[in-house]
Design a protein around this motif. Structure first.
Motif, PDB file in Angstrom:
ATOM      1  N   LEU A   1       0.830  -1.204   0.000  1.00 36.12           N
ATOM      2  CA  LEU A   1       0.000   0.000   0.000  1.00 36.12           C
ATOM      3  C   LEU A   1       0.860   1.247   0.000  1.00 36.12           C
ATOM      4  O   LEU A   1       0.666   2.160  -0.815  1.00 36.12           O
ATOM      5  CB  LEU A   1      -0.925  -0.010   1.215  1.00 36.12           C
ATOM      6  CG  LEU A   1      -1.689   1.281   1.526  1.00 36.12           C
ATOM      7  CD1 LEU A   1      -2.645   1.635   0.400  1.00 36.12           C
ATOM      8  CD2 LEU A   1      -2.439   1.156   2.857  1.00 36.12           C
ATOM      9  N   TRP A   2       1.836   1.315   0.919  1.00 32.79           N
ATOM     10  CA  TRP A   2       2.687   2.511   0.993  1.00 32.79           C
ATOM     11  C   TRP A   2       3.462   2.698  -0.314  1.00 32.79           C
ATOM     12  O   TRP A   2       3.545   3.819  -0.827  1.00 32.79           O
ATOM     13  CB  TRP A   2       3.674   2.393   2.152  1.00 32.79           C
ATOM     14  CG  TRP A   2       3.113   1.961   3.467  1.00 32.79           C
ATOM     15  CD1 TRP A   2       3.668   1.067   4.344  1.00 32.79           C
ATOM     16  CD2 TRP A   2       1.898   2.399   4.104  1.00 32.79           C
ATOM     17  NE1 TRP A   2       2.891   0.902   5.454  1.00 32.79           N
ATOM     18  CE2 TRP A   2       1.788   1.705   5.335  1.00 32.79           C
ATOM     19  CE3 TRP A   2       0.891   3.276   3.736  1.00 32.79           C
ATOM     20  CZ2 TRP A   2       0.727   1.875   6.210  1.00 32.79           C
ATOM     21  CZ3 TRP A   2      -0.191   3.442   4.602  1.00 32.79           C
ATOM     22  CH2 TRP A   2      -0.273   2.765   5.808  1.00 32.79           C
ATOM     23  N   GLY A   3       4.005   1.613  -0.843  1.00 35.57           N
ATOM     24  CA  GLY A   3       4.793   1.721  -2.063  1.00 35.57           C
ATOM     25  C   GLY A   3       3.974   2.149  -3.274  1.00 35.57           C
ATOM     26  O   GLY A   3       4.426   2.946  -4.097  1.00 35.57           O
ATOM     27  N   ASP A   4       2.754   1.634  -3.392  1.00 31.72           N
ATOM     28  CA  ASP A   4       1.921   1.958  -4.553  1.00 31.72           C
ATOM     29  C   ASP A   4       1.252   3.326  -4.422  1.00 31.72           C
ATOM     30  O   ASP A   4       0.893   3.950  -5.435  1.00 31.72           O
ATOM     31  CB  ASP A   4       0.855   0.876  -4.747  1.00 31.72           C
ATOM     32  CG  ASP A   4       1.467  -0.462  -5.158  1.00 31.72           C
ATOM     33  OD1 ASP A   4       2.625  -0.462  -5.618  1.00 31.72           O
ATOM     34  OD2 ASP A   4       0.800  -1.503  -4.993  1.00 31.72           O
ATOM     35  N   LEU A   5       1.056   3.798  -3.195  1.00 33.18           N
ATOM     36  CA  LEU A   5       0.491   5.134  -3.005  1.00 33.18           C
ATOM     37  C   LEU A   5       1.505   6.232  -3.311  1.00 33.18           C
ATOM     38  O   LEU A   5       1.126   7.334  -3.728  1.00 33.18           O
ATOM     39  CB  LEU A   5       0.000   5.302  -1.565  1.00 33.18           C
ATOM     40  CG  LEU A   5      -1.477   5.086  -1.267  1.00 33.18           C
ATOM     41  CD1 LEU A   5      -1.755   5.230   0.218  1.00 33.18           C
ATOM     42  CD2 LEU A   5      -2.356   6.050  -2.062  1.00 33.18           C
ATOM     43  N   GLU A   6       2.783   5.945  -3.094  1.00 33.47           N
ATOM     44  CA  GLU A   6       3.803   6.989  -3.201  1.00 33.47           C
ATOM     45  C   GLU A   6       3.828   7.696  -4.559  1.00 33.47           C
ATOM     46  O   GLU A   6       3.787   8.927  -4.612  1.00 33.47           O
ATOM     47  CB  GLU A   6       5.182   6.399  -2.879  1.00 33.47           C
ATOM     48  CG  GLU A   6       6.262   7.455  -2.778  1.00 33.47           C
ATOM     49  CD  GLU A   6       7.506   6.938  -2.084  1.00 33.47           C
ATOM     50  OE1 GLU A   6       8.577   7.511  -2.320  1.00 33.47           O
ATOM     51  OE2 GLU A   6       7.407   5.962  -1.306  1.00 33.47           O
ATOM     52  N   PRO A   7       3.884   6.979  -5.699  1.00 29.14           N
ATOM     53  CA  PRO A   7       3.882   7.698  -6.984  1.00 29.14           C
ATOM     54  C   PRO A   7       2.575   8.442  -7.257  1.00 29.14           C
ATOM     55  O   PRO A   7       2.572   9.485  -7.907  1.00 29.14           O
ATOM     56  CB  PRO A   7       4.107   6.580  -8.009  1.00 29.14           C
ATOM     57  CG  PRO A   7       3.697   5.323  -7.325  1.00 29.14           C
ATOM     58  CD  PRO A   7       4.017   5.519  -5.881  1.00 29.14           C
ATOM     59  N   VAL A   8       1.470   7.911  -6.748  1.00 30.86           N
ATOM     60  CA  VAL A   8       0.182   8.593  -6.914  1.00 30.86           C
ATOM     61  C   VAL A   8       0.205   9.943  -6.207  1.00 30.86           C
ATOM     62  O   VAL A   8      -0.224  10.968  -6.760  1.00 30.86           O
ATOM     63  CB  VAL A   8      -0.954   7.710  -6.357  1.00 30.86           C
ATOM     64  CG1 VAL A   8      -2.276   8.463  -6.394  1.00 30.86           C
ATOM     65  CG2 VAL A   8      -1.063   6.418  -7.152  1.00 30.86           C
ATOM     66  N   ILE A   9       0.739   9.966  -5.002  1.00 34.65           N
ATOM     67  CA  ILE A   9       0.823  11.204  -4.220  1.00 34.65           C
ATOM     68  C   ILE A   9       1.776  12.195  -4.868  1.00 34.65           C
ATOM     69  O   ILE A   9       1.487  13.389  -4.973  1.00 34.65           O
ATOM     70  CB  ILE A   9       1.261  10.875  -2.780  1.00 34.65           C
ATOM     71  CG1 ILE A   9       0.178  10.084  -2.064  1.00 34.65           C
ATOM     72  CG2 ILE A   9       1.597  12.146  -2.008  1.00 34.65           C
ATOM     73  CD1 ILE A   9       0.632   9.474  -0.765  1.00 34.65           C
ATOM     74  N   ASN A  10       2.916  11.707  -5.315  1.00 37.86           N
ATOM     75  CA  ASN A  10       3.923  12.587  -5.890  1.00 37.86           C
ATOM     76  C   ASN A  10       3.458  13.224  -7.191  1.00 37.86           C
ATOM     77  O   ASN A  10       3.960  14.291  -7.585  1.00 37.86           O
ATOM     78  CB  ASN A  10       5.228  11.820  -6.120  1.00 37.86           C
ATOM     79  CG  ASN A  10       5.900  11.431  -4.814  1.00 37.86           C
ATOM     80  OD1 ASN A  10       5.703  12.074  -3.787  1.00 37.86           O
ATOM     81  ND2 ASN A  10       6.683  10.367  -4.840  1.00 37.86           N
ATOM     82  N   ASN A  11       2.517  12.605  -7.878  1.00 34.05           N
ATOM     83  CA  ASN A  11       1.990  13.166  -9.132  1.00 34.05           C
ATOM     84  C   ASN A  11       0.792  14.078  -8.906  1.00 34.05           C
ATOM     85  O   ASN A  11       0.256  14.631  -9.865  1.00 34.05           O
ATOM     86  CB  ASN A  11       1.589  12.036 -10.087  1.00 34.05           C
ATOM     87  CG  ASN A  11       2.790  11.296 -10.646  1.00 34.05           C
ATOM     88  OD1 ASN A  11       3.862  11.878 -10.816  1.00 34.05           O
ATOM     89  ND2 ASN A  11       2.629  10.008 -10.917  1.00 34.05           N
ATOM     90  N   ALA A  12       0.376  14.238  -7.661  1.00 29.45           N
ATOM     91  CA  ALA A  12      -0.798  15.062  -7.342  1.00 29.45           C
ATOM     92  C   ALA A  12      -0.351  16.507  -7.099  1.00 29.45           C
ATOM     93  O   ALA A  12       0.252  16.810  -6.071  1.00 29.45           O
ATOM     94  CB  ALA A  12      -1.516  14.507  -6.122  1.00 29.45           C
ATOM     95  N   ALA A  13      -0.640  17.374  -8.044  1.00 32.24           N
ATOM     96  CA  ALA A  13      -0.226  18.774  -7.944  1.00 32.24           C
ATOM     97  C   ALA A  13      -1.385  19.650  -7.482  1.00 32.24           C
ATOM     98  O   ALA A  13      -1.745  20.636  -8.117  1.00 32.24           O
ATOM     99  CB  ALA A  13       0.292  19.259  -9.295  1.00 32.24           C
ATOM    100  N   ALA A  14      -1.998  19.262  -6.362  1.00 28.92           N
ATOM    101  CA  ALA A  14      -3.139  20.003  -5.822  1.00 28.92           C
ATOM    102  C   ALA A  14      -3.353  19.513  -4.390  1.00 28.92           C
ATOM    103  O   ALA A  14      -2.744  18.525  -3.963  1.00 28.92           O
ATOM    104  CB  ALA A  14      -4.393  19.758  -6.673  1.00 28.92           C
ATOM    105  N   PRO A  15      -4.210  20.181  -3.620  1.00 28.99           N
ATOM    106  CA  PRO A  15      -4.542  19.669  -2.289  1.00 28.99           C
ATOM    107  C   PRO A  15      -5.023  18.227  -2.358  1.00 28.99           C
ATOM    108  O   PRO A  15      -5.741  17.835  -3.285  1.00 28.99           O
ATOM    109  CB  PRO A  15      -5.648  20.608  -1.817  1.00 28.99           C
ATOM    110  CG  PRO A  15      -5.384  21.885  -2.537  1.00 28.99           C
ATOM    111  CD  PRO A  15      -4.865  21.487  -3.883  1.00 28.99           C
ATOM    112  N   LEU A  16      -4.634  17.447  -1.375  1.00 29.02           N
ATOM    113  CA  LEU A  16      -4.909  16.009  -1.386  1.00 29.02           C
ATOM    114  C   LEU A  16      -5.337  15.551  -0.005  1.00 29.02           C
ATOM    115  O   LEU A  16      -4.767  15.974   1.003  1.00 29.02           O
ATOM    116  CB  LEU A  16      -3.648  15.262  -1.832  1.00 29.02           C
ATOM    117  CG  LEU A  16      -3.617  13.733  -1.788  1.00 29.02           C
ATOM    118  CD1 LEU A  16      -2.697  13.207  -2.879  1.00 29.02           C
ATOM    119  CD2 LEU A  16      -3.126  13.218  -0.431  1.00 29.02           C
TER     120      LEU A  16
END
Length: 308
Positions: free
Chosen positions: A101-116
């Motif tokens: 979960l942590w590993g697969d969430l990381e690229p998703v978060i890093n590509n989010a250029a807005a409040p999350l």
């Protein structure tokens, strides 16, 4: 669910660990009414542990990632055009599963250029007092989750309500959380999560209330470059930053910046307050001076247009 949505004015929500088979899901969700559109993770997990639903008359939701342990997408509030990323998380029960979960969430978060904001049941704790009346908390339980938050500049949203979110016989734990990034904290620093009463569930629902703003209220603080030229600027910044201990988390950094904002606002008010009125007064004084000391014959029989 229908009563819960009505009573709490819900426009976007997730149902976790619903234990509903894929073929039965549409019929059940349809009972909520015609205002809802939905997504689920049956393609990633045949048990479909995550439902994500939104009121399409208020929220435009784009599903970006469907995963065994989360569903993630991009939200736009249609009326206000407010944009943010939202993820519904259901962490599996073993440390090894949650590492995925942590590993697969990381690229998703890093590509989010807005409040999350990431909400849900992480099935993980962060510190010793997250569990009451159970096995002693070990470092191996908390390390991966805390490193994940630190490495990705995430912080846990402050909440009000119950301290523990899940109960199993005599053991109470805090495993349901609201996680946000720095952009969220910067845009909505006043928002707090609410841990609601569990009612029929063994988990407490989590709630975040996002209010529509009508433009009234205090103006947001803006930093202008000319402030950095002030003779006391560096001194004031250093004193403000050093009032707290060295920052260890993004939340501590945010607190320091918020503290510095107060200092900057006071400096701006004291040293540069009413700057527009001062500029107008200076222009009037300059014009009067020029009229007094210019050639007395100038200005006669002239027509002009002023662009104020």
């Amino acid at each position: 669910m229908k009563a819960f949505c009505r009573e709490n004015n819900v426009i976007l929500f997730a149902v976790l660990e619903n234990k509903v088979k894929e073929e039965r899901a549409p019929k059940i969700i349809k009972k909520l009414g015609d205002r809802w559109r939905w997504a689920a993770n049956y393609n990633a997990d045949r048990r479909g542990r995550i439902w994500l639903l939104w009121d399409y008359s208020i929220i435009d939701f784009r599903v970006d990632v469907v995963h065994q342990q989360f569903v993630f997408g991009y939200c736009t509030r249609i009326k206000s055009n407010t944009e943010f990323y939202f993820g519904a998380v259901y962490g599996l029960h073993t440390i090894a599963d949650r590492r995925a979960l942590w590993g697969d969430l990381e690229p998703v978060i890093n590509n989010a250029a807005a409040p999350l904001v990431l909400m849900g049941d992480y099935n993980a704790i962060r510190k010793g007092d997250d569990r009451f009346n159970g096995n002693q908390v070990t470092d191996s339980e908390t390390r991966d989750f805390n490193n994940f938050l630190l490495d990705n500049s995430l912080t846990e949203m402050k909440t009000v309500g119950r301290q523990y979110t899940w109960i199993n016989n005599h053991t109470h734990s805090k495993i349901d959380r609201i996680i946000v990034n720095a952009e969220w904290v910067q845009q909505w620093p006043h928002i707090k999560g609410v841990i609601l009463e569990p009612h029929f569930s063994d988990h407490c629902p989590l709630s975040v209330k996002m209010e529509e703003h009508d433009g009234k209220g205090p103006k947001p603080f803006r930093f202008y470059n000319y402030m950095a030229e002030h003779k006391f600027f560096i001194t004031e910044v250093e004193e403000s930053w050093n009032r707290r201990s060295a920052a260890k988390t993004m939340y501590e950094v945010w607190l320091k910046l918020k503290q510095m904002k107060v200092v900057m606002k006071n400096m701006a008010k004291k040293e540069f307050g009413n700057i527009e009125e001062k500029i107008i007064a200076a222009r009037v004084a300059l014009r009067n001076y020029q009229n007094t000391h210019s050639d007395p014959t100038r200005g006669q029989n002239q027509c002009h247009v002023e662009n104020n």
